[in-house]
Design an enzyme around this catalytic site. Structure first.
Site, mmCIF file in Angstrom:
data_model
loop_
_atom_site.group_PDB
_atom_site.id
_atom_site.type_symbol
_atom_site.label_atom_id
_atom_site.label_comp_id
_atom_site.label_asym_id
_atom_site.label_seq_id
_atom_site.Cartn_x
_atom_site.Cartn_y
_atom_site.Cartn_z
ATOM 1 N N SER A 1 0.825 -1.200 0.000
ATOM 2 C CA SER A 1 0.000 0.000 0.000
ATOM 3 C C SER A 1 0.867 1.261 0.000
ATOM 4 C CB SER A 1 -0.964 -0.038 1.191
ATOM 5 O OG SER A 1 -1.939 0.970 1.089
ATOM 6 N N ASP B 1 -10.330 -4.237 -4.584
ATOM 7 C CA ASP B 1 -9.772 -3.220 -3.693
ATOM 8 C C ASP B 1 -10.616 -1.942 -3.749
ATOM 9 O OD1 ASP B 1 -8.178 -1.414 -2.264
ATOM 10 O OD2 ASP B 1 -6.325 -2.374 -2.938
ATOM 11 N N HIS C 1 -8.350 -4.898 -0.326
ATOM 12 C CA HIS C 1 -7.108 -4.241 0.082
ATOM 13 C C HIS C 1 -6.468 -4.909 1.297
ATOM 14 C CE1 HIS C 1 -4.322 -0.856 -0.067
ATOM 15 N NE2 HIS C 1 -4.414 -0.764 1.253
#
Length: 317
Positions: free
Chosen positions: A193, A265, A294
């Site tokens: 991320s 996501d 995610h």
């Protein structure tokens, strides 16, 4: 003169030369503005209020400290920080000297026959206690693993900031090189991320064996605009530095790259991974996980997740 022709004393005489008519409006009464003019005034007031609000938020967003607070959500404290072992692989707790006299707490997992090590730059929330699944996946690929927390996360000292996480990534890489004595050809940089921005920064500045990006952002402004729709009103230059611009950096990175993203996501647009893949130099691999979001990478499509990591690492020289 007769009495009936005398003027009434209770009635005011009319002004000379000005006739009076019953029911006629007062000549001095204000005239109403035309409707288009009234609408123009209303629109102008609305525009002024909007402009003041837009500028106020723009000034707010320009503050690097504000941007750091909005983007980073550390979990402070142990929160199960020290894992005794993963499988048969024992954990060694470490402290990495960081910039500005900070201390970065870390966990080191080593195997007797492993020749490479992966350093994990994690996402914006939680701490190392939430990244043991990454250590498990990397250990399955037969590499040593260094999990560490940025300043202000877990038991690491200092205050978290966007600029700080980049500096902490450099510190972790330097620790592998200078303290643990790994050569650049033995170091794999793993980013998750927002940690993909740390990983791209480190890989662009230092040599390494390979780069793995999980659910990467394209840049901080693009990530913010995906989550907060109102921010799409603001051009990228409004956002402060560092803007964590992976798209700018990835074309400069020469080592092999693996990019992974869950197609469900809802936090970071999976299109980012496709754009970054297209911009990256060869050799490169793109792995898309159709059932993952995610925060559940590896929980679904584990064969793709683990298989992609193992194959990528096996093929590294």
């Amino acid at each position: 003169m007769t009495e009936e022709n005398l003027p009434d004393p209770d009635v005011e005489p009319a002004q000379a030369g000005v006739p009076t008519h019953a029911g006629e409006p007062n000549a001095r009464a204000k005239k109403k503005l035309p409707v288009p003019f009234q609408l123009g005034i209303i629109f102008g007031v609305f525009l002024a209020i909007f402009a003041i609000g837009w500028l106020s938020i723009a000034v707010f967003l320009r503050d690097e400290n504000v941007a750091s607070q909005l983007a980073l959500h550390p979990t402070v404290g142990s929160d199960g920080f020290i894992a005794k072992q993963i499988g048969s692989i024992k954990c060694e707790p470490l402290t990495i000297p960081g910039p500005q006299d900070t201390q970065l707490r870390a966990m080191l997992f080593t195997m007797p026959d492993a020749k490479k090590i992966a350093v994990v730059n994690h996402g914006n929330a939680g701490n190392n206690a939430h990244r043991l699944y990454l250590a498990e996946a990397l250990i399955k690929a037969k590499v040593n693993v260094l999990l560490y927390d940025y300043r202000g996360y877990g038991l690491s000292t200092g205050k978290s900031s966007l600029r700080g996480i980049l500096e902490d990534g450099d510190a972790a890489y330097d620790y592998l090189r200078n303290k643990l004595h790994y050569a650049p050809s033995q170091i794999i940089i793993y980013g998750e991320s927002i940690g993909t921005a740390v990983s791209c920064h480190v890989a662009a500045e230092h040599d390494c064996a390979g780069l793995i990006l999980q659910s990467p952002i394209k840049s901080l402004p693009s990530a913010a605009k995906f989550v907060f729709v109102f921010m799409r009103m603001y051009p990228d230059f409004i956002f402060p530095e560092p803007q964590l611009d992976n798209l700018k950096l990835i074309s400069q990175i020469k080592c092999p790259k693996l990019i992974m993203h869950g197609l469900k996501d809802q936090i970071v647009n999976s299109e980012n991974s496709k754009i970054l893949y297209d911009a990256a130099q060869d050799p490169k691999t793109l792995a898309l996980l159709p059932e993952c979001g995610h925060n559940d990478m590896g929980s679904f499509n584990s064969n793709i997740f683990n298989g992609s990591i193992e194959k990528f690492i096996t093929n590294l020289k």
